[in-house]
Motif scaffolding. Structure first.
Motif, PDB file in Angstrom:
ATOM      1  N   ARG A   1      45.836  26.997  54.685  1.00 36.00           N
ATOM      2  CA  ARG A   1      44.687  26.879  55.589  1.00 36.00           C
ATOM      3  C   ARG A   1      44.428  25.425  55.982  1.00 36.00           C
ATOM      4  O   ARG A   1      44.254  25.111  57.164  1.00 36.00           O
ATOM      5  CB  ARG A   1      43.438  27.457  54.926  1.00 36.00           C
ATOM      6  CG  ARG A   1      42.227  27.524  55.861  1.00 36.00           C
ATOM      7  CD  ARG A   1      40.971  27.850  55.082  1.00 36.00           C
ATOM      8  NE  ARG A   1      40.574  26.700  54.266  1.00 36.00           N
ATOM      9  CZ  ARG A   1      39.614  26.750  53.328  1.00 36.00           C
ATOM     10  NH1 ARG A   1      39.013  27.888  53.052  1.00 36.00           N
ATOM     11  NH2 ARG A   1      39.304  25.656  52.656  1.00 36.00           N
ATOM     12  N   ARG A   2      44.442  24.537  54.995  1.00 38.22           N
ATOM     13  CA  ARG A   2      44.186  23.127  55.290  1.00 38.22           C
ATOM     14  C   ARG A   2      45.294  22.546  56.161  1.00 38.22           C
ATOM     15  O   ARG A   2      45.032  21.768  57.092  1.00 38.22           O
ATOM     16  CB  ARG A   2      44.082  22.327  53.987  1.00 38.22           C
ATOM     17  CG  ARG A   2      43.709  20.874  54.206  1.00 38.22           C
ATOM     18  CD  ARG A   2      42.346  20.762  54.859  1.00 38.22           C
ATOM     19  NE  ARG A   2      41.967  19.373  55.120  1.00 38.22           N
ATOM     20  CZ  ARG A   2      41.478  18.943  56.280  1.00 38.22           C
ATOM     21  NH1 ARG A   2      41.296  19.787  57.290  1.00 38.22           N
ATOM     22  NH2 ARG A   2      41.136  17.685  56.436  1.00 38.22           N
ATOM     23  N   GLY A   3      46.529  22.935  55.898  1.00 38.88           N
ATOM     24  CA  GLY A   3      47.631  22.470  56.713  1.00 38.88           C
ATOM     25  C   GLY A   3      47.503  22.917  58.160  1.00 38.88           C
ATOM     26  O   GLY A   3      47.743  22.142  59.094  1.00 38.88           O
ATOM     27  N   LEU A   4      47.116  24.167  58.350  1.00 40.77           N
ATOM     28  CA  LEU A   4      46.928  24.691  59.700  1.00 40.77           C
ATOM     29  C   LEU A   4      45.818  23.944  60.429  1.00 40.77           C
ATOM     30  O   LEU A   4      45.939  23.635  61.622  1.00 40.77           O
ATOM     31  CB  LEU A   4      46.592  26.186  59.635  1.00 40.77           C
ATOM     32  CG  LEU A   4      47.751  27.133  59.336  1.00 40.77           C
ATOM     33  CD1 LEU A   4      47.230  28.541  59.082  1.00 40.77           C
ATOM     34  CD2 LEU A   4      48.743  27.142  60.484  1.00 40.77           C
ATOM     35  N   GLU A   5      44.735  23.676  59.717  1.00 42.88           N
ATOM     36  CA  GLU A   5      43.628  22.937  60.327  1.00 42.88           C
ATOM     37  C   GLU A   5      44.087  21.559  60.813  1.00 42.88           C
ATOM     38  O   GLU A   5      43.742  21.139  61.925  1.00 42.88           O
ATOM     39  CB  GLU A   5      42.483  22.794  59.321  1.00 42.88           C
ATOM     40  CG  GLU A   5      41.775  24.098  59.003  1.00 42.88           C
ATOM     41  CD  GLU A   5      40.799  23.970  57.837  1.00 42.88           C
ATOM     42  OE1 GLU A   5      39.978  24.886  57.647  1.00 42.88           O
ATOM     43  OE2 GLU A   5      40.868  22.955  57.108  1.00 42.88           O
ATOM     44  N   LEU A   6      44.874  20.876  59.996  1.00 42.46           N
ATOM     45  CA  LEU A   6      45.349  19.540  60.366  1.00 42.46           C
ATOM     46  C   LEU A   6      46.345  19.588  61.523  1.00 42.46           C
ATOM     47  O   LEU A   6      46.337  18.717  62.401  1.00 42.46           O
ATOM     48  CB  LEU A   6      45.986  18.867  59.146  1.00 42.46           C
ATOM     49  CG  LEU A   6      45.004  18.479  58.036  1.00 42.46           C
ATOM     50  CD1 LEU A   6      45.756  18.074  56.773  1.00 42.46           C
ATOM     51  CD2 LEU A   6      44.101  17.339  58.503  1.00 42.46           C
TER      52      LEU A   6
ATOM     53  N   GLU B   1      44.214  20.139  64.584  1.00 42.00           N
ATOM     54  CA  GLU B   1      43.417  18.949  64.888  1.00 42.00           C
ATOM     55  C   GLU B   1      44.253  17.869  65.567  1.00 42.00           C
ATOM     56  O   GLU B   1      43.748  17.109  66.395  1.00 42.00           O
ATOM     57  CB  GLU B   1      42.807  18.388  63.603  1.00 42.00           C
ATOM     58  CG  GLU B   1      41.661  19.218  63.044  1.00 42.00           C
ATOM     59  CD  GLU B   1      41.205  18.717  61.681  1.00 42.00           C
ATOM     60  OE1 GLU B   1      41.633  17.599  61.289  1.00 42.00           O
ATOM     61  OE2 GLU B   1      40.437  19.428  61.007  1.00 42.00           O
ATOM     62  N   ASN B   2      45.533  17.810  65.221  1.00 44.10           N
ATOM     63  CA  ASN B   2      46.410  16.787  65.782  1.00 44.10           C
ATOM     64  C   ASN B   2      47.159  17.249  67.031  1.00 44.10           C
ATOM     65  O   ASN B   2      47.973  16.500  67.582  1.00 44.10           O
ATOM     66  CB  ASN B   2      47.414  16.328  64.718  1.00 44.10           C
ATOM     67  CG  ASN B   2      46.791  15.410  63.686  1.00 44.10           C
ATOM     68  OD1 ASN B   2      46.686  14.204  63.901  1.00 44.10           O
ATOM     69  ND2 ASN B   2      46.352  15.973  62.562  1.00 44.10           N
ATOM     70  N   GLY B   3      46.886  18.474  67.463  1.00 43.66           N
ATOM     71  CA  GLY B   3      47.493  18.967  68.692  1.00 43.66           C
ATOM     72  C   GLY B   3      48.940  19.384  68.577  1.00 43.66           C
ATOM     73  O   GLY B   3      49.645  19.482  69.590  1.00 43.66           O
ATOM     74  N   TRP B   4      49.392  19.647  67.351  1.00 44.14           N
ATOM     75  CA  TRP B   4      50.782  20.073  67.152  1.00 44.14           C
ATOM     76  C   TRP B   4      50.866  21.602  67.131  1.00 44.14           C
ATOM     77  O   TRP B   4      51.349  22.198  66.174  1.00 44.14           O
ATOM     78  CB  TRP B   4      51.325  19.507  65.831  1.00 44.14           C
ATOM     79  CG  TRP B   4      51.239  18.022  65.728  1.00 44.14           C
ATOM     80  CD1 TRP B   4      51.432  17.121  66.737  1.00 44.14           C
ATOM     81  CD2 TRP B   4      50.936  17.247  64.567  1.00 44.14           C
ATOM     82  NE1 TRP B   4      51.276  15.835  66.275  1.00 44.14           N
ATOM     83  CE2 TRP B   4      50.973  15.869  64.944  1.00 44.14           C
ATOM     84  CE3 TRP B   4      50.652  17.569  63.236  1.00 44.14           C
ATOM     85  CZ2 TRP B   4      50.721  14.846  64.040  1.00 44.14           C
ATOM     86  CZ3 TRP B   4      50.402  16.538  62.343  1.00 44.14           C
ATOM     87  CH2 TRP B   4      50.432  15.199  62.743  1.00 44.14           C
ATOM     88  N   ASN B   5      50.387  22.215  68.166  1.00 43.04           N
ATOM     89  CA  ASN B   5      50.251  23.669  68.147  1.00 43.04           C
ATOM     90  C   ASN B   5      51.397  24.413  68.826  1.00 43.04           C
ATOM     91  O   ASN B   5      51.396  25.638  68.893  1.00 43.04           O
ATOM     92  CB  ASN B   5      48.929  24.088  68.794  1.00 43.04           C
ATOM     93  CG  ASN B   5      48.806  23.600  70.226  1.00 43.04           C
ATOM     94  OD1 ASN B   5      49.235  22.508  70.559  1.00 43.04           O
ATOM     95  ND2 ASN B   5      48.216  24.428  71.071  1.00 43.04           N
ATOM     96  N   ASN B   6      52.401  23.703  69.324  1.00 37.55           N
ATOM     97  CA  ASN B   6      53.549  24.350  69.961  1.00 37.55           C
ATOM     98  C   ASN B   6      54.761  24.333  69.042  1.00 37.55           C
ATOM     99  O   ASN B   6      55.116  23.286  68.487  1.00 37.55           O
ATOM    100  CB  ASN B   6      53.904  23.648  71.278  1.00 37.55           C
ATOM    101  CG  ASN B   6      52.839  23.837  72.330  1.00 37.55           C
ATOM    102  OD1 ASN B   6      52.333  24.939  72.535  1.00 37.55           O
ATOM    103  ND2 ASN B   6      52.469  22.756  73.004  1.00 37.55           N
ATOM    104  N   ASP B   7      55.402  25.477  68.897  1.00 36.85           N
ATOM    105  CA  ASP B   7      56.638  25.585  68.108  1.00 36.85           C
ATOM    106  C   ASP B   7      56.428  25.071  66.682  1.00 36.85           C
ATOM    107  O   ASP B   7      56.889  23.989  66.309  1.00 36.85           O
ATOM    108  CB  ASP B   7      57.780  24.824  68.782  1.00 36.85           C
ATOM    109  CG  ASP B   7      58.085  25.355  70.170  1.00 36.85           C
ATOM    110  OD1 ASP B   7      57.863  26.555  70.402  1.00 36.85           O
ATOM    111  OD2 ASP B   7      58.550  24.574  71.020  1.00 36.85           O
TER     112      ASP B   7
END
Length: 206
Positions: free
Chosen positions: A94-99, A102-108
């Protein structure tokens, strides 16, 4: 898109008529090399892990984000108090996903942990009875839609050493810590091995 990369082979074995003999053969297989794998070009990989101390029940979490060149992007670790291994693993994810979000690394995004049961719960959306576990899973499920093109996989702990190191470091921390520019020195040897694809031998029967 969620995919289970490593099939839970033990579960398959016990479903067959000759499960016992086949399980014995499986447990006596020769040692196998296990290495951390780089994600594909343009992908970001999050490895996460939880750590629980025997006796005290104190738990901590950690994880690391790297790119397709195995370059460090972010690491995190923190103590989470008293918790079992399942809660620790879920909290680490969960914490990893949040980070990541938050940093905009949501693709691939490639999410990888060494707890088979947890990966099975997330990928197959398996129902659980524990209310606390349900709460963590609901939070994780609320974050996953924010990722575009996501893979979830299991890796043996020999291939998850960097995240394991961060998680164990969490026991020594008084407050949550995030590394963004460079990883702590104690993790550097593991990063080097991972980047080179150096395998760790997994002993048979483990």
């Amino acid at each position: 898109m969620l995919e289970l990369v490593n099939i839970l082979r033990c579960q398959k074995l016990v479903q067959s008529p000759t499960s016992f003999c086949r399980l014995i053969r499986y447990l006596h297989k020769e040692p196998i090399p296990v290495a951390w794998k780089k994600p594909g070009i343009g992908w970001t990989k999050l490895n996460f892990d939880g750590s629980c101390k025997v006796g005290s029940g104190k738990a901590s979490i950690g994880g690391v984000v790297r790119n397709h060149n195995a370059e460090f992007m972010l690491g995190y670790a923190e103590s989470i108090g008293i918790a079992n291994s399942t809660i620790a693993e879920l909290t680490a994810l969960r914490r990893g996903l949040e980070l990541v979000l938050e940093n905009g690394w949501n693709n691939d995004i490639w999410l990888e942990g060494d707890e088979k049961t947890l990966v099975d719960i997330i990928v197959r959306r398996r129902q659980v009875k524990c209310m606390e576990v349900q709460k963590h899973i609901s939070h994780i499920n609320s974050l996953l839609p924010g990722l575009n093109n996501c893979i979830v996989s299991h890796v043996y702990r020999e291939g998850n050493r960097a995240a394991d190191k961060f998680a164990k470091m969490g026991h020594q921390l008084d407050q949550p810590t995030i590394w963004t520019h460079s990883p702590p020195d104690e993790v550097l040897p593991i990063f080097h091995d991972d980047a080179q694809g150096i395998p760790i031998i997994r002993k048979k029967g483990i």
